[in-house]
Design an enzyme around this catalytic site. Structure first.
Site, PDB file in Angstrom:
ATOM      1  N   ASN A   1      26.829  12.341  18.249  1.00 35.91           N
ATOM      2  CA  ASN A   1      27.737  11.758  19.232  1.00 35.91           C
ATOM      3  C   ASN A   1      26.958  11.442  20.494  1.00 35.91           C
ATOM      4  O   ASN A   1      25.763  11.711  20.574  1.00 35.91           O
ATOM      5  CB  ASN A   1      28.898  12.724  19.505  1.00 35.91           C
ATOM      6  CG  ASN A   1      28.394  14.054  20.038  1.00 35.91           C
ATOM      7  OD1 ASN A   1      27.934  14.133  21.167  1.00 35.91           O
ATOM      8  ND2 ASN A   1      28.443  15.084  19.210  1.00 35.91           N
ATOM      9  N   ARG A   2      27.645  10.879  21.474  1.00 37.25           N
ATOM     10  CA  ARG A   2      26.925  10.315  22.620  1.00 37.25           C
ATOM     11  C   ARG A   2      26.818  11.276  23.800  1.00 37.25           C
ATOM     12  O   ARG A   2      26.460  10.860  24.897  1.00 37.25           O
ATOM     13  CB  ARG A   2      27.617   9.026  23.046  1.00 37.25           C
ATOM     14  CG  ARG A   2      27.425   7.940  21.989  1.00 37.25           C
ATOM     15  CD  ARG A   2      28.254   6.723  22.299  1.00 37.25           C
ATOM     16  NE  ARG A   2      27.965   6.181  23.610  1.00 37.25           N
ATOM     17  CZ  ARG A   2      28.466   5.057  24.069  1.00 37.25           C
ATOM     18  NH1 ARG A   2      29.278   4.344  23.311  1.00 37.25           N
ATOM     19  NH2 ARG A   2      28.169   4.639  25.267  1.00 37.25           N
TER      20      ARG A   2
END
Ligand code: CTP
Length: 406
Positions: free
Chosen positions: A202-203
């Protein structure tokens, strides 16, 4: 405050003159203890002039005042800068063959060391093992920094800049509102392996969690930062802060294990990490290739909810009294009411005390410097809010935690 500055035999000893100067300027009483080798780099008159106190290196000077233990007993802080590989090894073994050695054994004050040496010596397995041992004993390790070294080579081994060492030392001396508390913070984003070269991720950059770690540590807490893939640039000061210990993890399972372990003794638990809700059911031990058949689907299994597990463990008594648990929620709904409602449900279902809900859009939340949160308390009410740089948001969250602990 009474500060003892140990100086050992490295070329960076000349920078310690500035460290002593800054402590004296800040009004502290400074006693310098150079090793015999350190005096080959900077002479005794310099240390006496700059510290305004007599300086000796031998345990046989000033015997009537039992100087070999008195300096350590009276110290509020002992700092060794530069700390050479040799001195680090001697400290690990508890050798006391000079005044610095006896002082280090005689003190119950916090001890901070600023290593400086060539990269090869720093990375050597014995130095690394010694550093781990000292760190486990509570010695605060500042640096080393990476950069140009004497001799023209470059890498980790540089003494951290004198101003930064002094700032770190003074932070250690200043009691804050979280003094004496253990804080466990998870930050960053987990990676769930598909094969040796691919993962589900994920970011999350980890910036908000790092800001929380620094805020808590600056306010006196001892912080464990469980770090899931946080870049060195983002970790920044957290990797040298005397009260922050960084434990790297990769997957949700590893992060869960580290946080479960830490939360048994943590007074405050903050789950700022973006933890994968699902992981591939199997991770291929070899790289998946198109030749081996196209990969069109990945079967997923659900990961345990770590923070809900920590809240359940606390309910079963497996946590210190008064432990505060904080979770985060990233919401993309543009309606504040809807975000708040979801946050209320999430806080209650996870069983945590506080839930910081943030809007995740292009300017806020993931991968950016700014954030905007509302902090939902036990009754579902908004007990705090903040918008701006992540450190400002971190301060508001720590304020809400401190208020809850009374
Ligand atoms: N969390 C956790 N363990 C997981 C997943 C999330 O402890 N397996 C924690 C996160 O660290 C964070 C909070 O739970 O503190 C986020 O809750 P979550 O329900 O995962 O939020 P979202 O991912 O936003 O959930 P949803 O996708 O349902 O909106």
């Amino acid at each position: 405050m009474n500060i003892v500055v140990g100086v050992t035999g490295g070329i960076a000893a000349y920078k310690t003159v500035q460290i002593v100067r800054l402590f004296v300027k800040a009004g502290h009483e400074v006693h310098v203890i150079p090793t015999a080798d350190a005096l080959r780099f900077v002479g005794l008159p310099t240390w006496e002039a700059i510290s305004r106190n007599p300086v000796t290196t031998s345990v046989h000077d000033d015997v009537a005042k039992v100087r070999h233990v008195a300096l350590g007993q009276n110290a509020d802080l002992v700092i060794v800068a530069p700390a050479t590989a040799n001195t680090i090894a001697k400290m690990t073994a508890g050798l006391a063959d000079d005044l610095l050695g006896t002082t280090l054994l005689a003190t119950s004050a916090p001890v901070m060391i600023a290593p400086a040496m060539h990269t090869e010596m720093w990375l050597h397995a014995s130095t690394q093992a010694n550093i781990r041992t000292l760190s486990e004993r509570g010695v605060h390790i500042v640096g080393p920094a990476s950069g140009e070294l004497t001799g023209g080579d470059s890498g980790p081994g540089r003494l951290v800049e004198p101003e930064d060492i002094v700032a770190a030392a003074l932070r250690l001396l200043a009691p804050g509102d979280l003094a004496g508390l253990n804080v466990a913070i998870s930050a960053g984003g987990t990676r769930e392996p598909i094969d040796p070269v691919r993962f589900l991720g994920n970011r999350s950059s980890g910036r908000q969690g790092v800001a929380l770690a620094l805020e808590a540590a600056d306010r006196g807490a001892e912080v464990l930062l469980v770090s899931a893939h946080i870049g060195a640039d983002v970790l920044g000061e957290a990797s040298t802060h005397p009260r922050v210990r960084v434990e790297p993890v990769s997957t949700a399972i590893e992060l869960g294990a580290a946080m479960t372990d830490a939360s048994r003794t943590a007074d405050i638990v903050v789950m700022a990490a973006a933890v994968a809700d699902y992981r591939p059911a199997t991770a291929s031990p070899t790289k998946l290739t198109k030749e081996g058949g196209p990969l069109r689907q990945i079967a997923l299994v659900e990961n345990d909810d770590v923070v809900a597990g920590l809240a359940a463990a606390r309910a079963n008594g497996a946590a210190p009294d008064g432990q505060v648990i904080v979770a985060f929620a990233a919401e993309t709904s543009t309606s504040p009411q809807e975000r708040r409602e979801r946050a209320r449900r999430k806080r209650a279902s996870k069983g945590v005390d506080l839930l910081a809900v943030n809007l995740a859009d292009a300017e806020h939340g993931f991968e950016v410097a700014d954030n905007a949160v509302e902090i939902i308390g036990e009754g579902g009410e908004v007990v705090g809010e903040a918008a701006g740089p992540k450190r400002v948001v971190a301060a508001a969250i720590v304020d809400a935690i401190a208020a809850l602990r009374g």
